[in-house]
Design an enzyme around this catalytic site. Structure first.
Site, PDB file in Angstrom:
ATOM      1  N   PHE A 144      21.012  24.994  87.815  1.00  0.00           N
ATOM      2  CA  PHE A 144      20.573  26.007  86.845  1.00  0.00           C
ATOM      3  C   PHE A 144      21.776  26.861  86.463  1.00  0.00           C
ATOM      4  CE2 PHE A 144      19.010  30.011  85.272  1.00  0.00           C
ATOM      5  CZ  PHE A 144      18.073  29.581  84.338  1.00  0.00           C
ATOM      6  N   ASP A 229      29.526  28.268  90.044  1.00  0.00           N
ATOM      7  CA  ASP A 229      28.550  29.222  89.514  1.00  0.00           C
ATOM      8  C   ASP A 229      27.975  29.987  90.706  1.00  0.00           C
ATOM      9  OD1 ASP A 229      26.311  30.571  88.685  1.00  0.00           O
ATOM     10  OD2 ASP A 229      25.566  28.975  87.375  1.00  0.00           O
ATOM     11  N   LYS A 258      23.983  38.408  88.493  1.00  0.00           N
ATOM     12  CA  LYS A 258      22.874  38.960  89.281  1.00  0.00           C
ATOM     13  C   LYS A 258      23.181  40.231  90.109  1.00  0.00           C
ATOM     14  CE  LYS A 258      19.546  35.278  89.118  1.00  0.00           C
ATOM     15  NZ  LYS A 258      20.008  34.000  88.552  1.00  0.00           N
TER      16      LYS A 258
HETATM   17  C1  LIG Z   1      20.199  33.336  87.252  1.00  0.00           C
HETATM   18  C2  LIG Z   1      21.263  32.314  87.162  1.00  0.00           C
HETATM   19  C3  LIG Z   1      21.970  32.079  85.976  1.00  0.00           C
HETATM   20  C4  LIG Z   1      21.612  32.759  84.676  1.00  0.00           C
HETATM   21  O1  LIG Z   1      21.830  34.115  84.739  1.00  0.00           O
HETATM   22  P1  LIG Z   1      21.227  35.049  83.578  1.00  0.00           P
HETATM   23  O2  LIG Z   1      21.755  36.400  83.909  1.00  0.00           O
HETATM   24  O3  LIG Z   1      19.738  34.941  83.679  1.00  0.00           O
HETATM   25  O4  LIG Z   1      21.729  34.530  82.282  1.00  0.00           O
HETATM   26  C5  LIG Z   1      23.007  31.184  85.999  1.00  0.00           C
HETATM   27  N1  LIG Z   1      23.336  30.534  87.126  1.00  0.00           N
HETATM   28  C6  LIG Z   1      22.672  30.707  88.286  1.00  0.00           C
HETATM   29  C7  LIG Z   1      23.101  29.975  89.502  1.00  0.00           C
HETATM   30  C8  LIG Z   1      21.599  31.594  88.342  1.00  0.00           C
HETATM   31  O5  LIG Z   1      20.921  31.755  89.472  1.00  0.00           O
END
Ligand SMILES: *Cc1c(COP(=O)(O)O)cnc(C)c1O
Length: 404
Positions: A144, A229, A258
């Site tokens: 994700f 990420d 986050k």
């Molecule tokens: C939540 C998340 C995203 C997206 O972040 P947003 O602030 O919602 O755009 C991207 N990568 C990972 C691993 C995430 O958990």
């Protein structure tokens, strides 16, 4: 408007359904106040929050240092644009550089935007350094990376892409944890591997140290950048400040969001000097990115995280919570597996987790279900053993009532 008239769960749910776009499967409560690991709904009911705004509120709700930083900064300077130097932005970049592999930071507003920036930076660096045909990004199944067009394309899950085609070209997918598949997917056109150190949304999936060492070795041998990420895993979530520290490897690019702002919307793209230098003035920008308000919040979060022993606490309380979940798994056959790292934990069930999440909410515990059948626990890092005991007691009751 009379505040008391509108401030009930039912009134807010009804009004919300009229005027807010229907993009979320929301639970029927409105949360209006928070303190530490507790939140209150509009009817005055309290909940133990083991989701923390989806791994955002690492210091809990309304941490006094974050509140103080936001209040002071709001009264001083909220926004000026990146045409000028911004004091808390420079200081936050310095702290991030001091505590990570990276040499340079670019600030943005969300995780998706940080990943967009990472994709652009990797492509620009690769074209400049290795030639014009190095553009492809390899990502992992069940990953994700966000909800923009490029990041749903990077997110190798059809459910996030359906009906939004045509998608941007230049992405290829391999199973997470499968080194041989990764090796055979890398071609002369590959410029980067984009991967979560622990897959969050995809079900809290873990790969072992040998895999990560192999990924790093492959990337180095084949002239491919490694992008981590860490939007969900960063900031102590796994017991280390950044999750890559668990595996003895280092990326060249890392994305954060986050937990970075303690709830203030901020994201960041970090890179080594070598890679970051591919960006020149005009290549990438955002109006709000790293503005004084959000970077002041980020500074407060970083200071608490690195100075107050929270990482050691996370490791300890994470191990305690995990052992309690394993006790539950031994007694309830519907739990197939307990997995995770630090305070990023999960129970994979043999069934849909949504009814369990709803039943926990009824009893005053906020958790979340991801990948259909995976209960995900990403509580504030400040939780106590008593908080864990209370959460586990509620979960135990719910599982008993589920009859498994
Ligand atoms: C939540 C998340 C995203 C997206 O972040 P947003 O602030 O919602 O755009 C991207 N990568 C990972 C691993 C995430 O958990």
């Amino acid at each position: 408007m009379e505040k008391d008239q509108i401030r009930s769960n039912q009134a807010l749910v009804e009004q919300g359904k009229q005027v807010v776009m229907n993009t979320y499967g929301r639970l029927p409560i409105a949360l209006v106040r928070g303190q530490g690991a507790t939140v209150w709904d509009a009817d005055g009911r309290s909940y133990l929050d083991f989701l923390a705004g989806i791994a955002v509120n690492a210091l809990g709700h309304c941490h006094p240092q974050v509140v103080a930083a936001l209040q002071a900064q709001a009264a001083e300077l909220i926004h000026v644009s990146n045409l000028y130097w911004i004091e808390p932005q420079v200081k936050l970049a310095q702290l991030l550089v001091d505590h990570s592999f990276a040499d340079k930071v670019f600030f943005c507003n969300s995780g998706a935007e940080a990943n967009e920036g990472a994709i652009k930076l990797a492509r620009k660096y690769a074209k400049k350094t290795w030639g014009p045909n190095k553009y492809e990004i390899i990502t992992m199944e069940k990953s994700f990376h966000g909800r923009t067009l490029a990041t749903i394309t990077a997110t190798a899950q059809p459910k996030y892409q359906k009906d939004f085609d045509p998608l941007p070209a230049g992405f290829r997918y391999v199973p997470f944890g499968d080194l041989a598949a990764l090796e055979s997917a890398i071609g002369p056109q590959t410029c980067a591997i984009l991967v979560e150190p622990v897959q969050g949304e995809g079900g809290v999936n873990i790969a072992d140290q040998a895999y990560w060492q192999g990924v790093q070795k492959l990337a180095a041998e084949k002239q491919v950048l490694l992008i981590f990420d860490e939007v969900q895993t960063g900031f102590g979530r796994t017991g280390k400040l950044f999750a890559y520290e668990n595996f003895g490897v280092q990326p060249q690019i890392m994305t954060l969001a986050k937990a970075l702002g303690g709830g203030a919307p901020i994201g960041a793209l970090l890179a080594t000097d070598e890679v970051a230098n591919a960006f020149q003035p005009g290549d990438h920008a955002t109006t709000f990115g790293g503005n004084p308000l959000v970077t002041a919040a980020g500074l407060a979060v970083m200071n608490v995280l690195v100075n107050e022993g929270l990482l050691a606490h996370t490791e300890k309380i994470g191990a305690y919570f995990r052992s309690k979940l394993e006790d539950l798994a031994a007694r309830f056959s519907l739990i197939r597996e307990v997995r995770g790292l630090g305070l990023m934990l999960a129970c994979e069930l043999d069934r849909d987790g949504a009814p369990i999440v709803a039943a926990c909410l009824e009893k005053g515990l906020i958790i979340n279900c991801t990948a259909g059948s995976v209960l995900r626990f990403v509580p504030p890092l400040i939780i106590s053993e008593a908080d864990v005991d209370q959460a586990v007691a509620i979960l135990e009751q719910v599982l008993t009532e589920a009859g498994a």
